[in-house]
Design an enzyme around this catalytic site. Structure first.
Site, PDB file in Angstrom:
ATOM      1  N   ASP A 499      -2.050  -1.847 -15.190  1.00 27.99           N
ATOM      2  CA  ASP A 499      -3.039  -1.765 -14.170  1.00 27.99           C
ATOM      3  C   ASP A 499      -4.238  -0.738 -14.355  1.00 27.99           C
ATOM      4  O   ASP A 499      -3.882   0.160 -15.189  1.00 27.99           O
ATOM      5  CB  ASP A 499      -2.362  -1.661 -12.748  1.00 27.99           C
ATOM      6  CG  ASP A 499      -3.181  -1.656 -11.762  1.00 27.99           C
ATOM      7  OD1 ASP A 499      -4.279  -2.445 -11.585  1.00 27.99           O
ATOM      8  OD2 ASP A 499      -2.964  -0.765 -10.748  1.00 27.99           O
ATOM      9  N   ASP A 698       1.392   0.759 -10.230  1.00 19.43           N
ATOM     10  CA  ASP A 698       1.650   1.819  -9.127  1.00 19.43           C
ATOM     11  C   ASP A 698       1.565   1.218  -7.791  1.00 19.43           C
ATOM     12  O   ASP A 698       1.883   1.864  -6.873  1.00 19.43           O
ATOM     13  CB  ASP A 698       0.977   2.980  -9.188  1.00 19.43           C
ATOM     14  CG  ASP A 698      -0.473   2.790  -8.722  1.00 19.43           C
ATOM     15  OD1 ASP A 698      -0.991   1.791  -8.824  1.00 19.43           O
ATOM     16  OD2 ASP A 698      -1.203   3.950  -8.368  1.00 19.43           O
ATOM     17  N   ASP A 702       1.481  -4.914  -7.657  1.00 25.50           N
ATOM     18  CA  ASP A 702       1.828  -4.774  -9.330  1.00 25.50           C
ATOM     19  C   ASP A 702       3.376  -5.246  -9.002  1.00 25.50           C
ATOM     20  O   ASP A 702       4.103  -5.494 -10.192  1.00 25.50           O
ATOM     21  CB  ASP A 702       1.871  -3.449  -9.752  1.00 25.50           C
ATOM     22  CG  ASP A 702       0.566  -3.246  -9.944  1.00 25.50           C
ATOM     23  OD1 ASP A 702      -0.438  -3.798 -10.385  1.00 25.50           O
ATOM     24  OD2 ASP A 702       0.040  -2.094  -9.829  1.00 25.50           O
TER      25      ASP A 702
END
Length: 812
Positions: A499, A698, A702
């Site tokens: 990410d 995080d 996700d």
């Protein structure tokens, strides 16, 4: 030091409390009454008795029980233990905080098997499946290791018997004719006397485990030890007292039969050597957990509502307590800074030596070290809820988990022990049928040697020892391994999906640009934007709202707020429709944004995220935010490339912004504008192409992809759901941790394979030698004592090899 605080008193004629108690304004009013009741029942006699303020029991005043004068009042206790607990922290018991504390039943230490974690029991013992010593579930246990103490005692008894037995039997070869001095009959009886306590007492745990293995038909190393040692001893006893049962051709001069007491005793002693070394080594694998637990101080300096300060036991600190942390002291619990400013050493969490600045409103973690300033903090998490406690729980759970490669050892062990018993029976039969005189003696020696040398203890230790050591080493480097499967799979990963926000970047975006188009004043547009973002939970919303606030613009009143996933938000301002978001949001709202597209693209090209603002159906402008890339990211990306990983960035941000960040870092592939389900779909797509995928993120968005990947890697600075969905958690929250996790994984897998090789190679070579294949060449059989020594040394080699992981350099 000031005395511990007790409720302020207004004394009447009898000198006892009648009125108020000072408390923190957040406390429940019912709590105030209960505190006063506690004090009154503890000081005012009723029927000649008062209540113990610690345990609540009634205490007769004339019974000679312990008492303590505190702030002008006498308190009485049922025992010295309650007296001492009260003396250490009177405020805790008199303020009602004890009632506020979550009462939990005392936990008995649960023990489990490192190879078979489904086996759980109270107290130490042995696994009914493999016979290994059980270990505490938490990784460490308070006080002495009872099994280690017991086995050490049995080792001493076995050794003290083994030494004279060896001198007695091997003396003539060493030039010590002790046997000749004593005479053969007396020597054999003396051997019996020395060996019997060892076999019938010291070796009892071995026989107990061996019998359990046969009773449950989980044949293991203890099966072989029981049969081997038992056979040697029983044969020797019969040969000692009933030698006439044997053919005269087998008897030695004087009608005596050869006996093997010394072999049985030395085997027991050597097995105990291996067991004690193993237990000590497994204790050392808990050093990482023990070191983490030692980081938490035993007391916290409580500040009472009255302003008094004193050191209270850590277990008495409750949520909401205010504490002072002085320079050089460890933070006692997870908390929020109320006042003060300092730098905090968080290396226990992150592995990074540079201290972090902390001030009012910041959070601090229990166990971290306050460097140079004084802080007043308010406890937010205590006991098992602190970050330190959760880390300890995660590490100990990982140490108990099983790696898939353990299945190989299990499959081998399932047929190995029956095969060894069959080989031992075959060796006995062949030697008895075809061996030279005395054939029966040769048969006994070869069968016992096969049983002893083939003990698969090294096989049982190979994987658990490496896993336990590696997870402890990872915790020291800020890499928390949730389970052994994730550790093994990490070594095989070839694609890393990351990410952007909070993973590659700091995750602390700030408002950078405001562009206005049309007639609406900037202040009015920003007031509307701040009003909308105040309702949004998007990570960028807070940054935009804070940036506008810093410009002195108040938030406008907003109604009918609605978030559109992956696009933006809609609302109404004074009845007029408002839209804020990306190009897809503008298209959904039928807003023409082409006139400002070049400016937006320019901002995106510099790595900023641009969002359009439309009010009452007209484009009003745009705002942009920037989230700086973490300093360590570029170095980590290079190291991951060097390790052979392909890196894909999957982000909800637009293509141009994402591409600018990717180009700066050298990322291989970009997937921009993706929704949470798109990230999971990407992982599934890579699986379809045969890739082994690790996903690092995080956020809540996700979590699906983290769960779908072979290895989910959560940034410890992120959302709890991300941490729960991941197999590995990086406490520091940057990609350097992934490099460390990769090196740790590869080192661990290599270490396990080395251990398995040692175990398999040792057994493959040892069994035929013990069976006597070298007898035609050397003219001698392998002594059961030598077989026992070799078996113990194989375990020691596996343990020593596994402990090398404690020193592996994860930053090289």
């Amino acid at each position: 030091m000031k005395k511990p605080f007790e409720a302020s008193h207004q004394h009447g004629d009898n000198g006892h409390v009648h009125a108020e108690t000072h408390h923190d304004h957040d406390h429940d009013p019912h709590h105030l009454q209960s505190a006063a009741d506690i004090h009154q029942s503890a000081t005012v006699p009723v029927d000649g008795s008062v209540t113990d303020p610690v345990c609540g029991m009634k205490v007769k005043l004339d019974a000679g029980k312990p008492s303590l004068e505190y702030k002008g009042d006498n308190y009485h206790f049922c025992s010295q233990k309650c007296h001492d607990r009260f003396e250490s922290d009177p405020y805790f018991y008199l303020s009602g905080n004890k009632a506020r504390k979550k009462e939990t039943a005392p936990k008995n230490t649960l023990y489990t098997c490192p190879m078979h974690p489904e086996i759980v029991q109270e107290g130490p013992g042995s696994c009914p499946i493999c016979g290994m010593a059980l270990e505490p579930q938490g990784g460490v246990v308070e006080g002495a290791n009872h099994e280690l103490t017991d086995f050490t005692r049995r080792l001493w008894v076995s050794s003290l018997a083994a030494i004279p037995l060896v001198l007695l039997t091997m003396g003539p070869m060493l030039g010590l004719p002790i046997r000749q001095w004593l005479g053969e009959s007396l020597a054999i009886y003396l051997e019996f006397v020395l060996a019997t306590p060892v076999i019938l007492w010291a070796a009892l745990p071995f026989f107990h485990r061996g019998w359990n293995s046969i009773r449950t038909w989980n044949l293991n190393m203890w099966t072989l030890i029981m049969i081997g040692v038992g056979s040697a001893y029983i044969y020797s006893v019969i040969a000692t007292f009933l030698p006439g049962l044997f053919p005269a051709g087998l008897q030695m001069h004087g009608g005596h039969m050869p006996v093997y007491y010394e072999a049985a005793v030395v085997i027991v002693a050597l097995v105990f050597v291996g067991q004690v070394l193993e237990l000590r080594a497994r204790e050392r694998t808990g050093d990482a957990i023990r070191a983490l637990l030692d980081l938490a101080p035993k007391t916290g300096r409580r500040i009472t509502p009255d302003g008094d300060e004193y050191d209270a036991p850590l277990e008495n600190i409750v949520e909401g307590d205010r504490l002072r942390v002085r320079p050089g002291e460890a933070v006692p619990v997870d908390a929020r800074v109320i006042s003060g400013k300092t730098s905090v050493d968080e290396s226990m969490l992150t592995g990074e030596p540079l201290p972090v600045e902390k001030g009012q409103g910041d959070t601090v973690t229990g166990g971290t070290l306050n460097k140079n300033g004084s802080l007043i903090i308010e406890a937010s998490r205590v006991g098992d809820e602190t970050m330190l406690a959760r880390i300890v729980a995660m590490v100990s759970a990982a140490q108990r988990s099983r790696a898939p490669i353990q299945g190989l050892a299990d499959r081998v062990a399932s047929f190995f022990v029956p095969s060894v018993i069959a080989v031992a029976i075959a060796a006995f039969g062949l030697w008895y049928a075809f061996g030279p005189d005395p054939a029966f003696v040769f048969a006994i020696v070869s069968a016992v040697s096969v049983l002893i040398i083939a003990c698969p203890c090294a096989l049982g230790l190979a994987t658990p020892m490496s896993i336990m050591t590696a997870t402890g080493r990872g915790a020291q480097a800020g890499v928390l391994i949730k389970d052994a499967e994730a550790l093994e799979r990490m070594a095989k990963v070839d694609v890393l999906v990351v990410d952007k926000t909070g993973t590659l970047t700091e995750g602390r975006p700030s408002l950078t640009d405001v562009i206005v188009v049309g007639d609406l004043p900037e202040a009015e547009m920003l007031a509307v934007v701040r009003g909308i973002e105040a309702n949004s939970e998007h990570p960028l919303a807070e940054a935009i709202a804070e940036g506008i606030k810093s410009r002195g613009v108040e938030a406008a009143a907003i109604t009918d707020f609605e978030a559109i996933t992956g696009k933006g938000v809609r609302a109404k301002f004074q009845g007029r429709p408002v839209a804020l978001g990306n190009a897809a949001m503008m298209e959904l709202s039928a807003i023409d944004h082409s006139g400002i597209e070049d400016q937006a693209n320019k901002l995106r090209g510099s790595g900023k995220t641009a969002m359009y603002v439309a009010i009452d159906g007209q484009l009003s402008g745009l705002v942009s935010v920037s989230d700086p890339i973490k300093q360590s990211t570029a170095e980590a990306i290079k190291a991951l490339h060097d390790a052979g990983l392909k890196i894909i960035m999957a982000t909800g941000d637009n293509e141009r912004t994402a591409r600018a960040v990717a180009d700066q870092l050298g990322i291989d592939e970009v997937r921009a504008g993706v929704l949470p389900e798109d990230k999971k779909a990407l992982v599934d797509e890579l699986h379809g192409k045969g890739h082994k995928v690790a996903m690092a993120g995080d956020g809540v968005n996700d979590a699906p992809a983290l769960a779908a990947a072979e290895v989910g890697i959560a940034m410890g600075t992120g959302a709890d759901v991300a941490v729960e969905s991941a197999g590995i958690t990086l406490l520091k929250g940057d990609l350097i941790g992934i490099v460390r996790a990769r090196k740790l994984s590869q080192s661990t897998l290599r270490n396990i394979k080395q251990n398995l090789f040692f175990a398999f190679a040792y057994n493959s070579l040892g069994i035929p030698i013990a069976a006597g294949v070298l007898y035609p060449i050397t003219g001698t059989l392998l002594s059961p004592m030598i077989a026992a020594a070799a078996m113990s040394l194989s375990s020691v080699s596996v343990i020593a090899n596994a402990l090398r992981l404690r020193r592996v350099d994860l930053d090289a």
